[in-house]
Motif scaffolding. Structure first.
Motif, short mmCIF file in Angstrom:
data_model
loop_
_atom_site.label_atom_id
_atom_site.label_comp_id
_atom_site.label_asym_id
_atom_site.label_seq_id
_atom_site.Cartn_x
_atom_site.Cartn_y
_atom_site.Cartn_z
N TRP A 183 27.47 -33.30 -8.30
CA TRP A 183 26.97 -34.56 -7.68
C TRP A 183 27.88 -34.66 -6.26
O TRP A 183 27.17 -34.64 -5.39
N ASN A 184 29.07 -34.61 -6.44
CA ASN A 184 29.77 -34.60 -5.32
C ASN A 184 29.68 -33.62 -4.27
O ASN A 184 29.70 -33.86 -3.23
N SER A 185 29.38 -32.27 -4.97
CA SER A 185 29.10 -31.17 -3.82
C SER A 185 27.86 -31.52 -3.12
O SER A 185 27.80 -31.02 -1.89
N VAL A 186 26.95 -31.90 -3.78
CA VAL A 186 25.64 -31.98 -3.22
C VAL A 186 26.02 -33.12 -1.93
O VAL A 186 25.30 -33.10 -0.83
N ARG A 187 26.60 -34.36 -2.22
CA ARG A 187 26.91 -35.44 -1.47
C ARG A 187 27.73 -34.94 -0.09
O ARG A 187 27.37 -35.25 1.15
N PHE A 188 28.69 -34.15 -0.48
CA PHE A 188 29.45 -33.58 0.80
C PHE A 188 28.66 -32.55 1.37
O PHE A 188 28.83 -32.70 2.68
N SER A 189 27.97 -31.96 0.72
CA SER A 189 27.12 -30.98 1.53
C SER A 189 25.92 -31.65 2.49
O SER A 189 25.73 -31.13 3.63
N ASP A 190 25.29 -32.79 1.78
CA ASP A 190 24.46 -33.49 2.86
C ASP A 190 25.12 -34.21 3.86
O ASP A 190 24.63 -34.11 5.19
N LEU A 191 26.59 -34.53 3.68
CA LEU A 191 27.23 -35.48 4.65
C LEU A 191 27.49 -34.06 5.91
O LEU A 191 27.44 -34.70 7.00
N ARG B 233 25.09 -34.41 9.71
CA ARG B 233 25.48 -34.54 10.92
C ARG B 233 24.66 -33.62 12.15
O ARG B 233 24.32 -33.75 13.40
N ALA B 234 24.50 -32.26 11.52
CA ALA B 234 23.92 -31.30 12.26
C ALA B 234 22.51 -31.86 12.61
O ALA B 234 22.09 -31.42 13.47
N LEU B 235 21.74 -32.32 11.38
CA LEU B 235 20.43 -32.60 11.38
C LEU B 235 20.34 -33.70 12.76
O LEU B 235 19.29 -33.65 13.37
N HIS B 236 21.17 -34.80 12.66
CA HIS B 236 21.25 -35.90 13.59
C HIS B 236 21.38 -35.05 14.98
O HIS B 236 20.75 -35.75 16.03
N ALA C 31 20.41 -46.74 13.86
CA ALA C 31 21.28 -45.93 12.94
C ALA C 31 20.11 -45.06 12.16
O ALA C 31 19.11 -45.23 11.68
N PRO C 32 20.66 -43.75 12.22
CA PRO C 32 19.71 -42.87 11.52
C PRO C 32 19.73 -42.93 9.81
O PRO C 32 20.64 -43.55 9.22
N ARG C 33 18.54 -42.51 9.24
CA ARG C 33 18.43 -42.72 7.97
C ARG C 33 18.18 -41.21 7.29
O ARG C 33 17.39 -40.55 7.97
N PHE C 34 18.61 -41.11 6.12
CA PHE C 34 18.50 -39.57 5.70
C PHE C 34 17.98 -39.85 4.21
O PHE C 34 18.44 -40.69 3.31
N GLN D 44 11.69 -37.75 13.90
CA GLN D 44 12.05 -37.07 12.50
C GLN D 44 12.38 -35.73 12.39
O GLN D 44 11.78 -34.91 13.53
N VAL D 45 13.56 -35.32 11.70
CA VAL D 45 13.63 -33.75 11.70
C VAL D 45 14.12 -33.61 10.26
O VAL D 45 14.71 -34.33 9.54
N ALA D 46 13.13 -32.53 9.82
CA ALA D 46 13.70 -32.18 8.42
C ALA D 46 13.87 -30.83 8.41
O ALA D 46 13.53 -29.89 9.30
N GLU D 47 14.81 -30.34 7.23
CA GLU D 47 15.02 -29.11 7.09
C GLU D 47 15.24 -29.05 5.57
O GLU D 47 15.44 -29.64 4.74
#
Length: 480
Positions: free
Chosen positions: A33-41, A45-48, A119-122, A155-158
């Motif tokens: 769970w933490n790895s997914v959260r840090f990976s998303d963080l 940023r790159a997606l933003h 503010a962006p939403r993810f 909107q940007v999706a990956e």
């Protein structure tokens, strides 16, 4: 199906390693769970940033935003060797300015004002059949920063390939060392438990290798403190078993020795009767056989009584409050016919009040019967036997049986209560067991027995001193 045998080693390993395995599973889930959260963080940023680069290509034409993103610029922004990227830009009025037609509309955002609106939403979503990470943001068109610059929604999706791979790499870096540590801990715990249980294995071999006749104590050296009380109890049990076996062996030896002579006599008398032809002599032989059988029956009863009253028979005793005065009178009355038959004056002198003791009625009756039988048997015809019950001391009461039989020499008085001991010169039949039975019954009741000359100087007086009820534990009972 044979049930699984419960084993201490298996239970110890389960209790020690089971919680560790549960903690490892919980830690793995938390690490993922933490790895997914840090990976998303990290990748959000790159997606933003990609969204901001796309918005830079929005131009204002007559105050209206228009997307001018060339194919080359789009390839640069949206090209990724691991994932697919999708985008869409819409105006403030919902007009699509450009992007992928398959992009789903953004999820409704909570109403916000000021900087919160920018503010962006993810969140996670799907584009077609592909799960994606979606970024939705409102930005000012082009390079404008003033409040009058119109807002556009980008909107940007990956897709999630590199995010998932990065998350699992982080989980592996966290969990694999812990899994290796778990394996090492399992080996150490297994080894420690096996070594810790070795004294029990040696104890098991020490017990299984000994003979069934060996009742010596088990050596408690190197026995763990948790098991030592059990081993001590086993040693105590074997000591009691050894004592019981000694009693049994002594009883068997005594019975074999004592029964051999009367049985041989019976066989001789039977052979003699078989050779007789005179009916009168046959009747005489049968009468002698009856007498011999009666003696043998009495001997067997005494042997069984002796075995029943061996030291250590406290478990079978049924103590209850009993008035020695009334009980001794009751038993004495049963001997009146036998005393009359032998022309013996049987008297009773009781106490002036009840004397309560804790006693087993059957065993106490047996004690009184043996003393009265012994007194009547050895008293001369026309003699006198007296049963007395009185207070023997502050905490004792006394049962005394006096007779007019031959006096017992002082050197013999110490041995008169031994098994099979009989005075020389007596003509009465006997096995020498009656007084031994009396002595053992007295010991079981915590009583003491004495022998002295009668008060008139003729005969003997056997006295048994019982602790009065409520006078405290008796010696015989406390010793058990």
């Amino acid at each position: 199906m044979k049930p699984v045998e419960p084993r201490l080693q298996r239970k110890l390993l389960a209790w020690l390693l089971g919680p560790l395995a549960v903690l490892l599973v919980i830690d793995t889930a938390a690490a993922y769970w933490n790895s997914v959260r840090f990976s998303d963080l990290a990748y959000d940023r790159a997606l933003h940033e990609i969204g901001r680069e796309i918005v830079l290509h929005v131009k204002l034409d007559g105050g209206q935003p228009r997307l001018e993103l060339s194919e080359a610029a789009g390839n640069i922004l949206l090209l990724d060797p691991d994932d697919l990227l999708f985008y869409r830009v819409t105006g403030a009025d919902g007009t699509v300015l450009g992007g992928d037609a398959d992009m789903p509309p953004p999820r409704e955002a909570p109403r916000a004002t000021g900087t919160e609106a920018l503010a962006p939403r993810f969140y996670r979503d799907d584009v077609g059949d592909a799960p994606v990470r979606m970024m939705v943001a409102r930005m000012r068109a082009g390079t404008g920063t003033g409040p009058g610059t119109p807002l556009v929604q980008v909107q940007v999706a990956e897709t999630l390939h590199k995010r998932t791979r990065f998350a699992w790499e982080m989980v592996a870096n966290i969990v694999l060392p812990q899994l290796l540590l778990m394996v090492m801990a399992t080996a150490v715990v297994w080894f420690g438990v096996s070594r810790g249980l070795q004294p029990l294995q040696r104890l098991r071999r020490a017990v299984s290798d000994r003979s069934h006749l060996d009742l010596s104590p088990i050596d408690t050296h190197d026995v763990p403190g948790e098991v030592r009380p059990l081993v001590n109890e086993v040693n105590d049990l074997m000591a009691r078993l050894g004592q019981t076996f000694d009693f049994q062996n002594r009883f068997v030896a005594d019975a074999a020795h004592q029964l051999k002579t009367p049985v041989s006599g019976l066989k001789a008398q039977i052979e003699l009767a078989q050779r007789e032809t005179d009916p009168e002599r046959v009747r005489h032989s049968l009468a002698q056989l009856y007498i011999s059988a009666d003696r043998l029956s009495r001997l067997v009863r005494q042997l069984l009584s002796l075995a029943r009253n061996e030291p250590g028979a406290l478990a079978s005793m049924q103590l209850r409050p009993l008035d020695l005065n009334a009980y001794a009178l009751e038993v004495s009355m049963e001997w009146v016919p036998q005393a009359i038959k032998r022309r013996i004056d049987l008297g009773f002198e009781g106490a002036d009040r009840p004397l309560m003791i804790d006693a087993d009625p059957d065993r106490l009756r047996e004690l009184i019967n043996n003393l009265i039988d012994n007194a009547i048997r050895y008293s001369q015809s026309g003699g006198r036997v007296t049963v007395r019950v009185n207070v023997g001391g502050s905490n004792e009461c006394r049962l005394a049986i006096s007779d007019d039989g031959p006096g017992i020499p002082v050197p013999e008085r110490a041995r008169i209560f031994e098994r099979f001991h009989r005075l020389l010169g007596t003509q009465e039949d006997g096995s020498g067991l009656g007084l031994a039975i009396v002595s053992e019954i007295a010991t079981l009741h915590g009583a003491r027995i004495t022998l002295e000359e009668d008060t008139d100087g003729v005969g003997n007086t056997f006295s048994v001193f019982f602790p009065l009820r409520g006078a405290g534990p008796s010696p015989g009972l406390s010793a058990s």
